[in-house]
Design an enzyme around this catalytic site. Structure first.
Site, PDB file in Angstrom:
ATOM      1  N   TYR A  85      -6.968  15.134   1.596  1.00  0.00           N
ATOM      2  CA  TYR A  85      -6.056  15.978   0.822  1.00  0.00           C
ATOM      3  C   TYR A  85      -6.849  16.744  -0.242  1.00  0.00           C
ATOM      4  O   TYR A  85      -8.078  16.678  -0.275  1.00  0.00           O
ATOM      5  CB  TYR A  85      -4.929  15.118   0.228  1.00  0.00           C
ATOM      6  CG  TYR A  85      -4.078  14.482   1.321  1.00  0.00           C
ATOM      7  CD1 TYR A  85      -3.366  15.292   2.208  1.00  0.00           C
ATOM      8  CD2 TYR A  85      -4.025  13.112   1.496  1.00  0.00           C
ATOM      9  CE1 TYR A  85      -2.605  14.731   3.232  1.00  0.00           C
ATOM     10  CE2 TYR A  85      -3.269  12.538   2.517  1.00  0.00           C
ATOM     11  CZ  TYR A  85      -2.563  13.354   3.384  1.00  0.00           C
ATOM     12  OH  TYR A  85      -1.834  12.818   4.410  1.00  0.00           O
ATOM     13  N   ARG A 144      -7.824   6.310  -5.298  1.00  0.00           N
ATOM     14  CA  ARG A 144      -8.042   5.974  -3.880  1.00  0.00           C
ATOM     15  C   ARG A 144      -9.106   6.907  -3.327  1.00  0.00           C
ATOM     16  O   ARG A 144      -9.007   8.132  -3.489  1.00  0.00           O
ATOM     17  CB  ARG A 144      -6.745   6.084  -3.083  1.00  0.00           C
ATOM     18  CG  ARG A 144      -6.970   5.820  -1.602  1.00  0.00           C
ATOM     19  CD  ARG A 144      -5.691   5.588  -0.812  1.00  0.00           C
ATOM     20  NE  ARG A 144      -5.362   4.174  -0.764  1.00  0.00           N
ATOM     21  CZ  ARG A 144      -4.669   3.583   0.217  1.00  0.00           C
ATOM     22  NH1 ARG A 144      -4.223   4.281   1.234  1.00  0.00           N
ATOM     23  NH2 ARG A 144      -4.403   2.294   0.188  1.00  0.00           N
ATOM     24  N   ARG A 180       1.114  -1.252   6.964  1.00  0.00           N
ATOM     25  CA  ARG A 180       1.990  -1.440   8.129  1.00  0.00           C
ATOM     26  C   ARG A 180       2.665  -2.807   8.175  1.00  0.00           C
ATOM     27  O   ARG A 180       3.852  -2.879   8.548  1.00  0.00           O
ATOM     28  CB  ARG A 180       1.223  -1.132   9.411  1.00  0.00           C
ATOM     29  CG  ARG A 180       0.984   0.372   9.580  1.00  0.00           C
ATOM     30  CD  ARG A 180      -0.056   0.675  10.616  1.00  0.00           C
ATOM     31  NE  ARG A 180      -1.345   0.129  10.242  1.00  0.00           N
ATOM     32  CZ  ARG A 180      -2.390   0.077  11.056  1.00  0.00           C
ATOM     33  NH1 ARG A 180      -2.279   0.533  12.286  1.00  0.00           N
ATOM     34  NH2 ARG A 180      -3.532  -0.426  10.638  1.00  0.00           N
ATOM     35  N   SER A 236       0.834  -1.199   0.000  1.00  0.00           N
ATOM     36  CA  SER A 236       0.000   0.000   0.000  1.00  0.00           C
ATOM     37  C   SER A 236       0.877   1.260   0.000  1.00  0.00           C
ATOM     38  O   SER A 236       1.994   1.240   0.529  1.00  0.00           O
ATOM     39  CB  SER A 236      -0.864  -0.032   1.269  1.00  0.00           C
ATOM     40  OG  SER A 236      -1.971   0.813   1.134  1.00  0.00           O
ATOM     41  N   PRO A 237       0.367   2.354  -0.580  1.00  0.00           N
ATOM     42  CA  PRO A 237       1.176   3.580  -0.580  1.00  0.00           C
ATOM     43  C   PRO A 237       1.486   4.051   0.840  1.00  0.00           C
ATOM     44  O   PRO A 237       0.596   4.098   1.682  1.00  0.00           O
ATOM     45  CB  PRO A 237       0.278   4.600  -1.296  1.00  0.00           C
ATOM     46  CG  PRO A 237      -1.084   4.005  -1.339  1.00  0.00           C
ATOM     47  CD  PRO A 237      -0.907   2.521  -1.265  1.00  0.00           C
TER      48      PRO A 237
HETATM   49  C1  FMN Z   1       3.601   5.335   7.396  1.00  0.00           C
HETATM   50  C2  FMN Z   1       2.371   5.403   6.561  1.00  0.00           C
HETATM   51  C3  FMN Z   1       2.308   6.274   5.498  1.00  0.00           C
HETATM   52  C4  FMN Z   1       1.182   6.321   4.681  1.00  0.00           C
HETATM   53  N1  FMN Z   1       1.171   7.098   3.570  1.00  0.00           N
HETATM   54  C5  FMN Z   1       0.177   7.009   2.673  1.00  0.00           C
HETATM   55  C6  FMN Z   1       0.261   7.617   1.403  1.00  0.00           C
HETATM   56  O1  FMN Z   1       1.257   8.219   1.058  1.00  0.00           O
HETATM   57  N2  FMN Z   1      -0.800   7.509   0.561  1.00  0.00           N
HETATM   58  C7  FMN Z   1      -1.933   6.811   0.916  1.00  0.00           C
HETATM   59  O2  FMN Z   1      -2.864   6.747   0.138  1.00  0.00           O
HETATM   60  N3  FMN Z   1      -2.005   6.187   2.105  1.00  0.00           N
HETATM   61  C8  FMN Z   1      -0.979   6.246   2.963  1.00  0.00           C
HETATM   62  N4  FMN Z   1      -1.024   5.521   4.136  1.00  0.00           N
HETATM   63  C9  FMN Z   1      -2.194   4.686   4.410  1.00  0.00           C
HETATM   64  C10 FMN Z   1      -1.923   3.233   3.996  1.00  0.00           C
HETATM   65  O3  FMN Z   1      -1.727   3.114   2.609  1.00  0.00           O
HETATM   66  C11 FMN Z   1      -3.059   2.307   4.436  1.00  0.00           C
HETATM   67  O4  FMN Z   1      -4.223   2.694   3.760  1.00  0.00           O
HETATM   68  C12 FMN Z   1      -3.292   2.344   5.933  1.00  0.00           C
HETATM   69  O5  FMN Z   1      -2.076   2.333   6.651  1.00  0.00           O
HETATM   70  C13 FMN Z   1      -4.127   1.145   6.393  1.00  0.00           C
HETATM   71  O6  FMN Z   1      -3.495  -0.066   6.037  1.00  0.00           O
HETATM   72  P1  FMN Z   1      -2.700  -0.986   7.133  1.00  0.00           P
HETATM   73  O7  FMN Z   1      -3.674  -1.295   8.208  1.00  0.00           O
HETATM   74  O8  FMN Z   1      -2.285  -2.196   6.337  1.00  0.00           O
HETATM   75  O9  FMN Z   1      -1.546  -0.186   7.630  1.00  0.00           O
HETATM   76  C14 FMN Z   1       0.087   5.501   4.978  1.00  0.00           C
HETATM   77  C15 FMN Z   1       0.158   4.659   6.072  1.00  0.00           C
HETATM   78  C16 FMN Z   1       1.283   4.567   6.836  1.00  0.00           C
HETATM   79  C17 FMN Z   1       1.328   3.581   7.979  1.00  0.00           C
END
Ligand code: FMN
Ligand code: FAD
Length: 768
Positions: free
Chosen positions: A574, A622, A717, A415-416
């Site tokens: 955003y 997204r 994560r 994921s981003p």
């Molecule tokens: C450190 C970090 C940076 C993130 N940056 C972005 C981002 O640049 N663009 C985005 O769409 N989501 C961003 N997210 C959200 C994640 O892509 C994801 O949607 C969110 O963490 C939930 O997924 P998870 O439970 O697997 O962490 C970020 C999340 C984390 C933890």
């Protein structure tokens, strides 16, 4: 201490707490007051798990054994849909008639000198109970005692949407049977199971609309039963459907399930027990279990030496509430599945059955394998057959997926994630190693972090960008590495921070403005993200033109840099998201107000990007599918419309995130907490989706994919701490077709062996 106790209600909870109190101290004086005559009760059979039986045996082996002797056991679940029957096995149910259960409990209670007073109903006013030490309200879902003192209990009642009626039949089903039938008025279904030699429960359920259209709101009970017999004739083999609610007139026999939650379970000397305190939807069959286990716990704490009344009741509530919340969570998922079943009716029968079996999220993919390996493997083969044209017994997460001409080798996505490690927007060695390692780690698709289309569109000074040649060539280095050293595809996520820009790097204060050097920000409207953040300037049309051109320029650079896919970030509050969410967008021009207006600018940007991006390469968007603000913000229903609008503009995949669109949101976190939105969009709008959010292990991923809740699964994560997440999963599954960087093959073989040995040891332990 000897107590004088009144138990209101002679259902499972009231009788079993009476038994449990007397077992622990025969000196207690215990009375049960039941308003109905002996043997008169609603309902037919109830189901239990083996665990509940063990708990009953441990509490009272005498009644436990009699109950166990009466049980009807069965293993199979049949799902009848679209003329097919999908049978899976190994589910291990136990059923007993409600009437038998109550008879056994009443006899046992009398044996222990409990006085049972039938046809006795009392006033819920506590002043009417002067000589009693405790009044235990076990008076069921419609508890008058709870209602009379509702302000002390913090009662929350939610009436669910569907209608159901609890019937019985002499037809004995040899499997737990779900039968879905299409009528001209809509779908209607039965949940049926045998609970005695000669009797089965037969619950009929449908939506409120179908219920009206079938005329159930206007006809008498006998006519309604005759209509159900006709609809379900092929399952009944000529046997009748029976009601034991003869006292109910006309449509009153049809109920709507009421979910009850109480913040507090006791007040003064009044204690709530069983359905009076909480309910769990009948489709997960746990109401009686909860009632009996409440009774055991309450008796245990009230009789524990040295424990004061207040402490005892606090422990009763704390421990039982935890159990109840877990079950209510599963029950909510299950209830919602039946309420939204229309979404899944186009599935092939195998997938419909899988979706039904995993609806509560309590039963996982591997759990189904333990229950019925043959059936699960056949399901996996069918998944692969449909996904690739070739049947294969392997985890669904390893099946390739195609978007336009781009094929990803498996369904796992990095994921981003913003790394806040760039200088002047230029990705550096950190990004090369970070993204490169995750690509080598086996994921099918790797997303860049939100890469910003202009310097002022950055979230923080550490964000990557795509507005100049230096950045372009740095990105080329990353994509070259990914393409020449892995099988992963790489997607460029493009975004603009809007009013959430000019903030610190993530670990120095999320969304907090810079200590110095802030740049001015703009957004849809002038509402600041929080009182600490800058007030954004509302965008003019000329700003919009600039931003659209910046996105298009970034897409063109993305193409030059060799990206396989582009995503437009329109989530998380955003810039583009600030137009979509009514919580931020307060505009009164054609870019504010109704959804069509709020989507106008984001769609314009998306369409322009699409035009600049080659037709054979996919694009995604997204979105935040829920603002977590009720009707004030974007709701999951509105998210379906948003997704459809982007799909019409050429989006091939909807990346379904949620929240972060306003500072006061109240998200409901939990395992897979955003997956229901992906499910909704995928199956209501029939679009390809990617699920994300608290998805951590392969078992969850396989269940999401096989149940058709998403096409791709993104993990953020988990990939931060384990770049090799996919390779580890492949080793766990001993899946040999996953591409592995050749120098790493030895490590994979060793890890696969270790997993195999661990599984063998576990199996041996289980056998022992
Ligand atoms: C450190 C970090 C940076 C993130 N940056 C972005 C981002 O640049 N663009 C985005 O769409 N989501 C961003 N997210 C959200 C994640 O892509 C994801 O949607 C969110 O963490 C939930 O997924 P998870 O439970 O697997 O962490 C970020 C999340 C984390 C933890
Ligand atoms: C369609 C359907 C199917 C279900 N299937 C299952 C299943 O498969 N497995 C399962 O475990 N559970 C099932 N349940 C849930 C289960 O029936 C309840 O959770 C369980 O009965 C709760 O027990 P209780 O003793 O708390 O309440 P109840 O069983 O409702 O008992 C309450 C008793 O109190 C009496 N009463 C009410 N008010 C008064 C008063 N003022 N004075 C005196 N007496 C009073 C009532 O007459 C009743 O006898 C199902 C429920 C429904 C509706």
């Amino acid at each position: 201490m000897r107590l004088k106790i009144a138990c209101i209600g002679g259902g499972p909870a009231g009788l079993y707490v009476a038994i449990s109190m007397k077992l622990r101290d025969p000196r207690h004086e215990v009375h049960v007051f039941e308003r109905n005559a002996e043997g008169v009760t609603f309902g037919w059979g109830v189901v239990f798990s083996d665990q509940t039986v063990e708990n009953l045996m441990a509490n009272d082996p005498i009644s436990g054994q009699i109950i166990a002797d009466e049980f009807a056991h069965w293993d199979d679940i049949d799902v009848h849909i679209q003329g097919a029957c999908v049978r899976s096995s190994g589910h291990g149910f136990i059923g007993i008639g409600r009437k038998q259960l109550l008879e056994i409990l009443a006899n046992r209670a009398r044996e222990l000198d409990v006085e049972i007073h039938y046809e006795t109903e009392f006033d819920p006013d506590l002043a009417a109970w002067p000589g009693w030490d405790l009044v235990i309200a076990a008076d069921g879902i419609n508890s008058r005692f709870r209602e009379a003192h509702a302000e002390h209990f913090g009662v929350d009642v939610q009436e669910r949407a569907n209608r159901f009626v609890w019937l019985g039949t002499p037809k004995t089903f040899d499997a737990f049977t779900f039968a879905f039938e299409k009528t001209e008025a809509g779908w209607i279904w039965a949940h049926a199971y045998r609970f005695a030699e000669d009797c089965s429960t037969f619950i009929v359920e449908c939506s409120e609309d179908t219920w009206h259209r079938l005329g159930f709101d206007r006809i008498e009970q006998a006519e309604a039963i005759a209509l159900c017999e006709k609809i379900f004739a092929k399952y009944l083999d000529g046997q009748p459907l029976l009601s034991n609610a003869a006292h109910l007139q006309g449509p009153a026999v049809w109920l709507k399930f009421r979910r009850i939650i109480c913040e507090r379970w006791h007040y003064d000397k009044l204690i709530l027990l069983g359905d009076a305190a909480h309910t769990a939807h009948f489709s997960i069959g746990s109401g009686t279990k909860l009632a009996l286990e409440d009774a055991i716990k309450l008796a245990e704490v009230l009789n524990r030496p040295g424990l004061g009344r207040a402490e005892a009741l606090a422990e009763y509530q704390a421990e039982r509430n935890l159990e109840v919340l877990k079950l209510q969570n599963s029950a909510r998922n299950s209830t919602e599945w039946f309420e939204t079943v229309e979404r899944y009716l186009h599935f092939e029968p195998w997938q419909f059955a899988y979706s039904l079996l995993t609806r509560s999220q309590r039963i996982s993919h591997e759990n189904l394998r333990l229950r019925d390996r043959g059936w699960l493997e056949e399901t996996e083969r069918t998944f692969w057959q449909e996904a690739t044209g070739k049947a294969k017994t392997a985890w669904p997460m390893f099946a390739p997926f195609k978007l336009r001409e781009m094929e990803v080798q498996n369904r796992i996505v990095v994921s981003p994630m913003a790394m806040y490690s760039a200088v002047d927007g230029v990705p550096n060695d950190f990004h090369l190693v970070h993204l490169g390692a995750r690509a080598q780690g086996g994921a099918g698709l790797v997303f860049t972090e939100m890469t910003c289309v202009s310097p002022e569109g950055r979230i923080s000074p550490g964000c990557t960008g795509m507005w100049n040649d230096e950045q372009l060539s740095a990105w080329c280095r990353v994509t070259d590495f990914v393409h020449s050293n892995s099988k992963a595809k790489i997607c460029l996520q493009l975004g603009h921070s809007g009013g959430k820009g000019s903030t610190r790097v993530g670990w120095e204060g999320d969304n907090m403005p810079l200590v110095e050097g802030n740049w001015p920000v703009f957004a849809a409207s002038d509402a600041p993200w929080s009182p600490e953040n800058q007030q954004p300037r509302p965008m003019t049309r000329s700003d919009m033109d600039d931003v659209r051109s910046q996105f298009v320029a970034a897409v063109r650079m993305g193409l030059k840099a060799g990206f396989d896919m582009v995503e437009m970030h329109a989530a998380h509050g955003y810039l583009l998201s600030s137009f979509i969410t009514p919580l931020q967008n307060k505009r009164t021009d054609e870019y504010g107000g109704n959804l069509e207006n709020r989507l106008r600018f984001p769609l314009e940007v998306f369409a322009a990007m699409r035009e600049a991006w080659p037709a054979d390469r996919p694009m995604s968007v997204r979105i935040s599918a829920n603002d977590w603000a009720g009707e004030e913000g974007v709701t999951p229903d509105e998210a379906v419309l948003i997704a459809e609008a982007f799909a019409r503009a050429g989006a091939d995949l909807i990346d379904v995130s949620a929240g972060q669109t306003w500072a006061d949101a109240q998200p409901v976190y939990g395992r897979l907490f955003q997956t229901p939105f992906s499910d909704k969009i995928r199956n209501q709008a029939k679009l390809a989706t990617m699920a994300v959010g608290n998805i951590t292990d392969p078992d969850q991923v396989n269940a999401i994919l096989t149940a058709g809740r998403a096409d791709l699964v993104a993990l953020a994560r988990p990939h931060l701490v384990d770049p090799m997440w996919t390779l580890r999963a492949a080793a766990m599954a001993n899946y040999r077709d996953q591409w592995v960087p050749p120098p790493y093959l030895g490590g994979m073989a060793q890890m696969a062996r270790l997993f195999e040995r661990e599984a063998e040891l576990r199996a041996a332990e289980l056998k022992a």
